[in-house]
Design a protein around this motif. Structure first.
Motif, PDB file in Angstrom:
ATOM      1  N   UNK A  63       0.820  -1.221   0.000  1.00  0.00           N
ATOM      2  CA  UNK A  63       0.000   0.000   0.000  1.00  0.00           C
ATOM      3  C   UNK A  63       0.849   1.264   0.000  1.00  0.00           C
ATOM      4  N   UNK A  64       1.947   1.253   0.747  1.00  0.00           N
ATOM      5  CA  UNK A  64       2.709   2.483   0.991  1.00  0.00           C
ATOM      6  C   UNK A  64       3.390   3.033  -0.256  1.00  0.00           C
ATOM      7  N   UNK A  65       3.567   2.210  -1.302  1.00  0.00           N
ATOM      8  CA  UNK A  65       4.196   2.723  -2.534  1.00  0.00           C
ATOM      9  C   UNK A  65       3.203   2.720  -3.691  1.00  0.00           C
ATOM     10  N   UNK A  66       1.926   2.538  -3.382  1.00  0.00           N
ATOM     11  CA  UNK A  66       0.894   2.569  -4.415  1.00  0.00           C
ATOM     12  C   UNK A  66       0.622   4.010  -4.849  1.00  0.00           C
ATOM     13  N   UNK A 106       5.144   1.340   5.752  1.00  0.00           N
ATOM     14  CA  UNK A 106       6.044   2.448   6.058  1.00  0.00           C
ATOM     15  C   UNK A 106       5.833   2.879   7.510  1.00  0.00           C
ATOM     16  N   UNK A 107       6.835   3.535   8.086  1.00  0.00           N
ATOM     17  CA  UNK A 107       6.708   4.002   9.472  1.00  0.00           C
ATOM     18  C   UNK A 107       5.771   5.198   9.574  1.00  0.00           C
ATOM     19  N   UNK A 108       5.698   5.988   8.510  1.00  0.00           N
ATOM     20  CA  UNK A 108       4.838   7.163   8.515  1.00  0.00           C
ATOM     21  C   UNK A 108       3.425   6.776   8.086  1.00  0.00           C
ATOM     22  N   UNK A 109       2.422   7.030   8.928  1.00  0.00           N
ATOM     23  CA  UNK A 109       1.037   6.666   8.589  1.00  0.00           C
ATOM     24  C   UNK A 109       0.554   7.411   7.351  1.00  0.00           C
ATOM     25  N   UNK A 150      -6.216   8.934  15.088  1.00  0.00           N
ATOM     26  CA  UNK A 150      -6.579   7.650  15.684  1.00  0.00           C
ATOM     27  C   UNK A 150      -6.354   6.479  14.719  1.00  0.00           C
ATOM     28  N   UNK A 151      -5.127   6.338  14.281  1.00  0.00           N
ATOM     29  CA  UNK A 151      -4.789   5.267  13.351  1.00  0.00           C
ATOM     30  C   UNK A 151      -3.663   4.415  13.936  1.00  0.00           C
ATOM     31  N   UNK A 152      -3.766   3.117  13.709  1.00  0.00           N
ATOM     32  CA  UNK A 152      -2.738   2.161  14.149  1.00  0.00           C
ATOM     33  C   UNK A 152      -2.196   1.499  12.887  1.00  0.00           C
ATOM     34  N   UNK A 153      -0.893   1.647  12.637  1.00  0.00           N
ATOM     35  CA  UNK A 153      -0.305   1.044  11.440  1.00  0.00           C
ATOM     36  C   UNK A 153       0.784   0.059  11.833  1.00  0.00           C
ATOM     37  N   UNK A 154       0.945  -0.962  11.007  1.00  0.00           N
ATOM     38  CA  UNK A 154       2.001  -1.945  11.214  1.00  0.00           C
ATOM     39  C   UNK A 154       2.245  -2.676   9.905  1.00  0.00           C
ATOM     40  N   UNK A 155       3.489  -3.088   9.669  1.00  0.00           N
ATOM     41  CA  UNK A 155       3.828  -3.841   8.467  1.00  0.00           C
ATOM     42  C   UNK A 155       3.202  -5.222   8.501  1.00  0.00           C
ATOM     43  N   UNK A 156       3.036  -5.759   9.705  1.00  0.00           N
ATOM     44  CA  UNK A 156       2.379  -7.067   9.867  1.00  0.00           C
ATOM     45  C   UNK A 156       1.342  -6.947  10.965  1.00  0.00           C
ATOM     46  N   UNK A 157       0.186  -7.563  10.737  1.00  0.00           N
ATOM     47  CA  UNK A 157      -0.896  -7.519  11.718  1.00  0.00           C
ATOM     48  C   UNK A 157      -1.532  -8.908  11.848  1.00  0.00           C
TER      49      UNK A 157
END
Length: 513
Positions: free
Chosen positions: A299-302, A327-330, A336-343
Motif C-alpha cells: 500500500x505504501x508505494x501505491x 512504512x513508518x509514517x502513517x 486515531x490510526x494504528x499502522x504496522x507492516x504485519x498484523x
C-alpha cells in the motif's frame, strides 16, 4: 441388547483406530507466496498433532516445536524470493496478463527448484516410503512426478477458486453465462460483454498454460525422470482436491465429487492480540475499521492519488483505523490510526469492535471476514480477487468498489452502507449460516486427507474429465441430427421429383391422346 451395544463400541473402536493410524506424509508446497504458506500450515500442523509423520517441502516452515515434523527448505542455498509486498494498487488488462504470466512462469521456476533440491532428490533416490503426498494445486503439477516415483496417492490443496486450466482436468464445466473467470470482474449474472470477456480470457489462459506452463514443466521432469507419465495424466488421477471455498459464497461451479470445499479451514485457534493493539481496539468509542490489501500488495508505494482518496473517505468516519501499512509514517492525516507492516488479521477480525474491513478480497481475507461476520468493502486488484468481490456483494457479505470508480465520496457511501446496523446484522446472520456445517472445515480437510491414504487404489474423478472433446460438446449427436435431417430432406426431394416426373409423363400422354 447388551451384545448390540458391545458390537457398536467395538466397531467404533476399530474405525477410530484405523483413522488414527500414523501416516507418513510428504507435503510439497513449492509456490513462494506467503499467504499460501500461512493457511496451508494450519492443516499440516493439525495432521502432525494427530500423530502423523510429516515431511514438509516449502518456503514457510511451521515455526512450532513438533515431534513428528521435518522441514526441507526450498530457499536454502538459492536466491529464491518470497512473494511479499511486491504489487501496488493497480487493475487493468495489462495487470491481468502480467499476473497470469507471473503465475505460470513462477510455476516453471518452482518446478526446477523443487526437483533440483538435493534433499528432495534424496527422497526419491532412497525410495522413502510415504503413505500420502499433499501438494499445492496451483501453478505447477511437478510434485505429481515425485509422488508417482514414490508410489503414493495424492491430495491437492488450493487456497483459491479454480484456475482456468484446472476446469478440464477435473471435468468441471465452464459456462461463461454463470461461471466467473477468476481474473475478471462479474458475478453469476454477467452482461454480454462480460460473457465475451470471460470466454476469450478463459481460452487464452488455457492455451498459455498448455504451451508455456505444462510444456516447460514436462521438459524439466524428463531431465530427472525417464519413466513418468505426462503431468496432465497424473493430474487426472489426483484422489482428492481440497478447496478453500464454500457454496454459501461460491455456488456457480458444478464441482465433481472429488473436489471437497473446506472454506475457512484455517480460521481456528485461540484469539490473541498484542496488548497495545488490543487496548487501541477496546478503547475505541465508535468501533474500528480494518484496512489491509494482503501480503503481496504494498500500500505504501501505491498510487498516492488512490491512497489520498481512501484516506479522504476514512477521515470522515468516526471509527478508529487499523491499517496494514509498510512504512513508518502513517498514510495521510488520519487521526486515531494504528499502522504496522504485519498484523494478526484473523485475531483483529474476530474482535467484536471491528465493524468493517476494507480489503483486496483475497480468499484468505474473505473467508476470515465471513467467518467472523465482518462486512467487507471490497477493492479487488487482480487474481481471484474480482471473482471473490463479486461473490461477496452478490451474497450480501459486503459491497465492492472498482479502482477505476474510486473517489472519496463513492468510497464513503460504501462504508456507510456496511456500517449500517441492519446491514451488519444481516452479515452476522449469514456468518452463522456459513459456520453451520455437519463438520468443521478443518475436520473435513483432515477426514478427506486421511481418506485418500486409506483408499489409495481408488480414484473418484468426474466422468467428464475423461470424455473426448467431441463428445463433451455433443458434436457426434449434432452430426447424427444433421445427417438425419439431410437424409430426410433428400428423401422428400426425391419423392417430390418422382411425383413431378409422373405428373409430367401423364400430362404428355394425355396431350398425345
Amino acid at each position: 441388547m447388551k451384545l448390540c451395544v458391545i458390537a457398536i463400541v467395538i466397531s467404533v473402536s476399530v474405525i477410530n483406530s484405523e483413522e488414527m493410524k500414523p501416516l507418513n506424509i510428504l507435503a510439497i508446497f513449492p509456490f513462494p507466496g506467503k499467504s499460501h504458506g500461512i493457511i496451508f500450515n494450519n492443516l499440516l500442523e493439525a495432521l502432525v498433532r494427530r500423530g502423523h509423520n510429516l515431511t514438509h517441502v516449502s518456503y514457510f516452515p511451521i515455526n512450532k516445536p513438533l515431534k513428528y515434523y521435518r522441514h526441507i527448505h526450498l530457499a536454502e542455498d538459492t536466491s529464491a524470493k518470497v512473494l511479499e509486498d511486491d504489487f501496488v494498487l493497480e487493475s487493468s488488462y495489462s495487470t491481468i496478463l502480467e499476473v497470469n504470466k507471473l503465475v505460470v512462469v513462477a510455476g516453471n521456476e518452482n518446478c526446477k527448484m523443487l526437483l533440483d533440491n538435493k534433499h528432495v532428490q534424496k527422497l526419491w533416490m532412497e525410495k522413502t516410503k510415504f503413505d500420502l503426498v499433499v501438494y499445492e494445486y496451483f501453478s505447477t503439477d511437478c510434485p505429481l512426478a515425485i509422488a508417482h516415483r514414490l508410489g503414493a496417492p495424492v491430495v491437492g490443496l488450493t487456497g483459491c477458486t479454480l484456475m482456468a486450466w484446472q476446469f478440464d482436468t477435473l471435468g468441471v464445466p465452464f459456462n461463461p453465462s454463470f461461471v466467473p473467470q477468476q481474473f475478471l470482474d462479474g458475478d453469476a449474472k454477467p452482461t454480454l460483454f462480460q460473457r465475451i470477456e470471460r470466454t476469450l480470457f478463459h481460452h487464452y489462459f488455457n492455451l498459455y498454460y498448455k504451451l508455456i506452463g505444462i510444456a516447460t514443466d514436462e521438459q524439466t521432469v524428463k531431465s530427472y525422470f525417464d519413466d513418468v507419465p505426462s503431468l496432465s495424466e497424473l493430474a487426472r488421477n489426483v484422489k482428492i482436491i481440497l478447496m478453500n471455498t464454500y457454496w454459501m459464497l461460491f455456488d456457480f461451479n458444478l464441482l465433481p465429487p472429488n473436489v471437497i470445499e473446506i472454506g475457512g479451514f484455517h480460521v481456528s485457534g485461540n484469539i490473541s492480540l498484542p496488548n497495545k493493539l488490543l487496548q487501541f481496539i477496546e478503547e475505541s468509542e465508535h468501533g474500528v475499521i480494518y484496512v489491509s490489501f494482503g501480503s503481496i500488495i504494498k500500500s505504501s508505494v501505491s498510487d498516492s492519488d488512490k491512497i489520498e482518496k481512501i484516506v479522504g473517505a476514512l477521515s470522515k468516519l468516526p471509527q478508529r483505523i487499523i491499517w496494514k501499512w509498510e512504512d513508518h509514517k502513517p498514510p495521510g492525516n488520519l487521526d486515531k490510526i494504528y499502522v504496522s507492516k504485519w498484523l494478526p488479521q484473523k485475531d483483529i477480525l474476530a474482535h467484536p469492535k471491528v465493524l468493517a474491513f476494507l480489503s483486496h478480497c483475497g480468499l484468505v481475507s474473505t473467508t476470515e471476514a465471513v467467518t467472523f461476520g465482518v462486512p467487507i468493502v471490497g477493492m479487488p486488484i487482480f487474481g481471484d480477487q474480482p471473482t471473490n468481490a463479486a461473490a461477496i456483494e452478490e451474497k450480501g457479505f459486503g459491497v465492492r468498489v472498482q479502482l477505476s470508480e474510486l473517489t472519496s465520496e463513492h468510497l464513503l457511501e460504501k462504508f456507510k452502507t456496511v456500517l449500517d446496523p441492519h446491514f451488519r446484522a444481516k452479515v452476522k446472520s449469514l456468518s452463522k449460516s456459513w459456520q453451520d456445517r455437519p463438520m468443521k472445515p478443518m475436520e473435513t480437510a483432515i477426514f478427506w486427507t486421511e481418506f485418500a491414504a486409506r483408499h489409495p487404489n481408488h480414484t473418484f474423478r468426474a466422468p467428464a474429465a475423461d470424455v473426448p472433446l467431441y463428445q463433451y460438446l455433443n458434436l457426434d449427436i449434432l452430426l447424427v441430427f444433421i445427417v438425419f435431417a439431410f437424409t430426410v430432406f433428400l428423401g422428400f426431394k426425391y419423392l417430390i421429383s418422382v411425383v413431378f416426373i409422373n405428373v409430367a409423363r401423364n400430362s404428355n400422354k394425355a396431350k398425345k391422346q
